[in-house]
Design an enzyme around this catalytic site. Structure first.
Site, PDB file in Angstrom:
ATOM      1  N   GLU A   1      12.419   7.237   4.490  1.00  0.00           N
ATOM      2  CA  GLU A   1      13.665   6.753   3.587  1.00  0.00           C
ATOM      3  C   GLU A   1      13.252   7.568   2.165  1.00  0.00           C
ATOM      4  OE1 GLU A   1      13.508   2.340   5.635  1.00  0.00           O
ATOM      5  OE2 GLU A   1      13.053   2.612   3.433  1.00  0.00           O
TER       6      GLU A   1
ATOM      7  N   CYS B   1      13.600   7.636  -5.499  1.00  0.00           N
ATOM      8  CA  CYS B   1      12.359   7.120  -4.910  1.00  0.00           C
ATOM      9  C   CYS B   1      12.070   7.819  -3.691  1.00  0.00           C
ATOM     10  CB  CYS B   1      12.572   5.483  -4.667  1.00  0.00           C
ATOM     11  SG  CYS B   1      11.215   4.976  -3.911  1.00  0.00           S
TER      12      CYS B   1
ATOM     13  N   CYS C   1       2.250   3.276   6.943  1.00  0.00           N
ATOM     14  CA  CYS C   1       1.275   3.122   5.938  1.00  0.00           C
ATOM     15  C   CYS C   1       0.126   2.427   6.544  1.00  0.00           C
ATOM     16  CB  CYS C   1       1.696   2.598   4.777  1.00  0.00           C
ATOM     17  SG  CYS C   1       0.608   2.245   3.480  1.00  0.00           S
TER      18      CYS C   1
ATOM     19  N   CYS D   1       0.246  -4.033   3.762  1.00  0.00           N
ATOM     20  CA  CYS D   1       0.650  -5.201   2.830  1.00  0.00           C
ATOM     21  C   CYS D   1       1.492  -6.092   3.504  1.00  0.00           C
ATOM     22  CB  CYS D   1       1.074  -4.722   1.416  1.00  0.00           C
ATOM     23  SG  CYS D   1       0.079  -3.464   0.809  1.00  0.00           S
TER      24      CYS D   1
ATOM     25  N   CYS E   1       5.457  -5.700   3.411  1.00  0.00           N
ATOM     26  CA  CYS E   1       6.094  -4.457   3.416  1.00  0.00           C
ATOM     27  C   CYS E   1       6.329  -3.991   4.715  1.00  0.00           C
ATOM     28  CB  CYS E   1       4.882  -3.570   2.867  1.00  0.00           C
ATOM     29  SG  CYS E   1       5.588  -1.653   2.747  1.00  0.00           S
TER      30      CYS E   1
ATOM     31  N   GLU F   1       1.211   5.111   0.954  1.00  0.00           N
ATOM     32  CA  GLU F   1       0.402   5.296   0.353  1.00  0.00           C
ATOM     33  C   GLU F   1       0.133   6.535  -0.283  1.00  0.00           C
ATOM     34  OE1 GLU F   1      -1.079   2.986  -2.067  1.00  0.00           O
ATOM     35  OE2 GLU F   1      -1.759   4.922  -2.816  1.00  0.00           O
TER      36      GLU F   1
ATOM     37  N   SER G   1       3.071   5.423  -7.456  1.00  0.00           N
ATOM     38  CA  SER G   1       2.580   3.846  -7.293  1.00  0.00           C
ATOM     39  C   SER G   1       1.626   3.789  -6.092  1.00  0.00           C
ATOM     40  CB  SER G   1       3.778   3.038  -6.865  1.00  0.00           C
ATOM     41  OG  SER G   1       3.350   1.735  -6.759  1.00  0.00           O
TER      42      SER G   1
ATOM     43  N   SER H   1       0.074  -1.592  -8.028  1.00  0.00           N
ATOM     44  CA  SER H   1       0.845  -2.791  -7.292  1.00  0.00           C
ATOM     45  C   SER H   1      -0.104  -3.892  -7.182  1.00  0.00           C
ATOM     46  CB  SER H   1       0.981  -2.414  -5.763  1.00  0.00           C
ATOM     47  OG  SER H   1       2.173  -1.492  -5.880  1.00  0.00           O
ATOM     48  N   LEU H   2      -0.399  -4.721  -8.152  1.00  0.00           N
ATOM     49  CA  LEU H   2      -1.434  -5.619  -8.317  1.00  0.00           C
ATOM     50  C   LEU H   2      -0.995  -7.040  -7.449  1.00  0.00           C
ATOM     51  CD1 LEU H   2      -3.803  -6.372 -10.253  1.00  0.00           C
ATOM     52  CD2 LEU H   2      -2.205  -7.431 -11.828  1.00  0.00           C
ATOM     53  N   HIS H   3       0.300  -7.529  -7.499  1.00  0.00           N
ATOM     54  CA  HIS H   3       0.567  -8.625  -6.863  1.00  0.00           C
ATOM     55  C   HIS H   3      -0.163  -9.871  -6.930  1.00  0.00           C
ATOM     56  CE1 HIS H   3       3.270  -5.613  -5.671  1.00  0.00           C
ATOM     57  NE2 HIS H   3       2.623  -5.047  -4.469  1.00  0.00           N
TER      58      HIS H   3
ATOM     59  N   ASN I   1      10.746  -9.106  -1.696  1.00  0.00           N
ATOM     60  CA  ASN I   1      11.866  -8.933  -0.767  1.00  0.00           C
ATOM     61  C   ASN I   1      11.589  -9.348   0.771  1.00  0.00           C
ATOM     62  OD1 ASN I   1      14.415  -7.943   0.210  1.00  0.00           O
ATOM     63  ND2 ASN I   1      14.456  -6.109  -1.144  1.00  0.00           N
TER      64      ASN I   1
ATOM     65  N   CYS J   1      11.234  -1.029   0.298  1.00  0.00           N
ATOM     66  CA  CYS J   1      10.189  -0.137   1.037  1.00  0.00           C
ATOM     67  C   CYS J   1      10.129  -0.022   2.440  1.00  0.00           C
ATOM     68  CB  CYS J   1       8.784  -0.369   0.419  1.00  0.00           C
ATOM     69  SG  CYS J   1       7.568   0.776   0.949  1.00  0.00           S
TER      70      CYS J   1
HETATM   71  N1  SAH Z   1       2.238   2.336  -1.450  1.00  0.00           N
HETATM   72  C1  SAH Z   1       2.597   2.277  -2.752  1.00  0.00           C
HETATM   73  C2  SAH Z   1       3.914   2.645  -2.935  1.00  0.00           C
HETATM   74  C3  SAH Z   1       5.125   2.153  -2.116  1.00  0.00           C
HETATM   75  S1  SAH Z   1       5.529   0.657  -2.119  1.00  0.00           S
HETATM   76  C4  SAH Z   1       2.270   0.859  -3.250  1.00  0.00           C
HETATM   77  O1  SAH Z   1       2.117  -0.073  -2.625  1.00  0.00           O
HETATM   78  O2  SAH Z   1       2.114   0.766  -4.704  1.00  0.00           O
HETATM   79  C5  SAH Z   1       6.423   0.534  -3.658  1.00  0.00           C
HETATM   80  C6  SAH Z   1       6.258  -0.939  -4.344  1.00  0.00           C
HETATM   81  O3  SAH Z   1       7.038  -1.867  -3.449  1.00  0.00           O
HETATM   82  C7  SAH Z   1       4.832  -1.499  -4.200  1.00  0.00           C
HETATM   83  O4  SAH Z   1       4.728  -2.262  -5.580  1.00  0.00           O
HETATM   84  C8  SAH Z   1       5.118  -2.469  -3.048  1.00  0.00           C
HETATM   85  O5  SAH Z   1       4.326  -3.530  -3.088  1.00  0.00           O
HETATM   86  C9  SAH Z   1       6.402  -3.107  -3.215  1.00  0.00           C
HETATM   87  N2  SAH Z   1       6.832  -3.667  -2.043  1.00  0.00           N
HETATM   88  C10 SAH Z   1       7.007  -3.195  -0.825  1.00  0.00           C
HETATM   89  N3  SAH Z   1       7.620  -4.064   0.156  1.00  0.00           N
HETATM   90  C11 SAH Z   1       7.911  -4.968  -0.640  1.00  0.00           C
HETATM   91  C12 SAH Z   1       8.888  -6.151  -0.621  1.00  0.00           C
HETATM   92  N4  SAH Z   1       9.344  -6.585   0.595  1.00  0.00           N
HETATM   93  N5  SAH Z   1       9.237  -7.130  -1.571  1.00  0.00           N
HETATM   94  C13 SAH Z   1       8.840  -6.528  -2.776  1.00  0.00           C
HETATM   95  N6  SAH Z   1       8.130  -5.568  -3.113  1.00  0.00           N
HETATM   96  C14 SAH Z   1       7.566  -4.839  -2.182  1.00  0.00           C
HETATM   97 FE1  SF4 Z   2       1.621   0.898   2.025  1.00  0.00          FE
HETATM   98 FE2  SF4 Z   2       2.397   0.264  -0.308  1.00  0.00          FE
HETATM   99 FE3  SF4 Z   2       3.573  -0.825   1.741  1.00  0.00          FE
HETATM  100 FE4  SF4 Z   2       1.431  -1.529   0.825  1.00  0.00          FE
HETATM  101  S1  SF4 Z   2       3.467  -1.866  -0.057  1.00  0.00           S
HETATM  102  S2  SF4 Z   2       1.949  -1.250   3.069  1.00  0.00           S
HETATM  103  S3  SF4 Z   2       0.321   0.187   0.277  1.00  0.00           S
HETATM  104  S4  SF4 Z   2       3.563   1.473   1.231  1.00  0.00           S
END
Ligand code: SAH
Ligand code: SF4
Length: 365
Positions: A96, A109, A116, A120, A123, A164, A195, A218-220, A294, A336
């Site tokens: 995408e 983006c 990946c 996470c 994601c 990633e 990121s 991406s701290l979260h 999301n 994402c």
């Molecule tokens: N892998 C990298 C970059 C791609 S994801 C990373 O994790 O940083 C880009 C951002 O979108 C990251 O901060 C990720 O945690 C966030 N993200 C992915 N899926 C999401 C979701 N369903 N809701 C909110 N943020 C999300």
């Molecule tokens: Fe990979 Fe980033 Fe998605 Fe985590 S948020 S699974 S690191 S793409």
């Protein structure tokens, strides 16, 4: 099916020069080729390259492919103009790319991997693990695709699509270096943000490239304990090591860090957690980007919009530079990997025509 030809954008300058001189072509032809590939035309095929001799166009077409993506779907969010492309690759995988518009600014983006490995919990990109890295050409062609759509070079890039990026740093660096050339996309490092989920060796390698790309982490979650709930153990590094690596990146590049924080109701949005987030941001001299989570099938929900605004307020009151990103392109599965996930979930999906557009354009819940 015959193997696809190699991608011309995977070739380095020296290899192209060697081939052109073997063909008896003069150097200006290479310059013309580059103009077609990355200049105002953003050509998708050699047959478009009108000022190249027909014999050269034919040779090029027999040797390489000019463009590595096949657009399977283009979706536009009627509310905010976000455009999302689902693209097929030569081996049948899909990725995408998203164009986000805010007044006076366009941001692309891009994805760096199919799937990946980090996985996470919220994601969609990581749902099935890593399939493969994208090539330099596949990364570059996302920028070419969007430039062609805009009719001009892209101006800001966030590497926040699928994958990633720091686990595919070599191809990403090659692609961004190519895009940085004045005679290609002229994309300055300061207009690029990468990121990461916090891959410590990757952050250090990134700092050592000497390129001044911006870094987003991406701290979260504010403790290792709480972060475990979002990022599985296999690819999660201790926060203190991540912070050290980010400080090193700042020292090497002078670029400010951004902390991304996906707000999840009842998990990471308490007053105490936000106070701790503010403390981390101050310590790291970082700005914070709050993103309401999301939901992508996971049993995690974003706080209400009012609650998200209160979280933002808490950071601002503590003197932290912070923004709340109310998601772009919500109606087109812009988070994402969500569009690809829907594509993969189609029963008997064996091609673009199997997608039911109503399902994709339906609300993203
Ligand atoms: N892998 C990298 C970059 C791609 S994801 C990373 O994790 O940083 C880009 C951002 O979108 C990251 O901060 C990720 O945690 C966030 N993200 C992915 N899926 C999401 C979701 N369903 N809701 C909110 N943020 C999300
Ligand atoms: Fe990979 Fe980033 Fe998605 Fe985590 S948020 S699974 S690191 S793409």
């Amino acid at each position: 099916m015959a193997d696809p030809l190699p991608a011309i954008k995977d070739m380095d300058e020296a290899a192209l020069q060697t081939q052109f001189s073997a063909w008896g072509e003069r150097p200006f032809r290479l310059k013309q080729l580059r103009e077609w590939l990355y200049g105002e035309h953003f050509a998708l095929g050699f047959d478009e390259m009108a000022n190249l001799p027909a014999a050269l166009r034919e040779r090029l077409a027999q040797t390489w492919r000019a463009f590595s993506l096949e657009v399977l779907q283009t979706l536009t969010d009627p509310d905010d103009g976000t455009v999302k492309w689902l693209c097929g690759l030569a081996d049948g995988q899909t990725i995408e790319t998203v164009l986000i518009r805010v007044p006076g600014r366009t941001t692309v983006c891009i994805s760096t991997q199919v799937g990946c490995a980090v996985r996470c919990v919220f994601c969609a990109s990581g749902r099935h693990g890593l399939v493969r890295n994208l090539t330099k050409a596949e990364i570059l062609d996302q920028l070419v695709l969007v430039s062609r759509h805009l009719g001009r070079r892209v101006d800001n890039v966030v590497v926040m699509g699928m994958g990633e990026p720091l686990m595919n740093l070599e191809n990403l660096t090659a692609a961004l270096d190519e895009a940085a050339r004045e005679d290609t996309l002229n994309l300055g490092a300061r207009h690029v943000t990468i990121s990461t989920s916090g891959i410590v060796p990757g952050i250090r390698s990134l700092a050592q490239t000497g390129r001044c790309w911006n870094l987003a982490l991406s701290l979260h979650a504010v403790t290792d304990e709480e972060r475990r709930l979002v990022i599985p153990d296999a690819n999660r590094y201790p926060l203190e090591e991540i912070f050290e690596a980010c400080a090193y990146h700042r020292q090497m590049t002078g670029r400010m860090l951004t902390l991304e924080y996906a707000l999840i109701a009842g998990k990471n949005d308490s007053d105490a957690q936000l106070a701790q987030l503010a403390a981390i941001a101050r310590r790291m001299r970082a700005k914070v980007n709050l993103i309401p989570c999301n939901p992508a099938g996971a049993a995690l929900k974003a706080p209400t919009v009012a609650a998200c605004r209160r979280c933002l307020q808490q950071l601002l009151e503590r003197g932290v530079q912070a923004t709340l990103r109310l998601s772009h392109g919500k109606s087109i599965s812009a988070a994402c990997g969500q569009l690809r996930q829907r594509f993969l979930e189609q029963p008997s999906s064996d091609g673009p025509n199997q997608i039911d557009p109503n399902q994709i354009e339906g609300k993203n819940t």
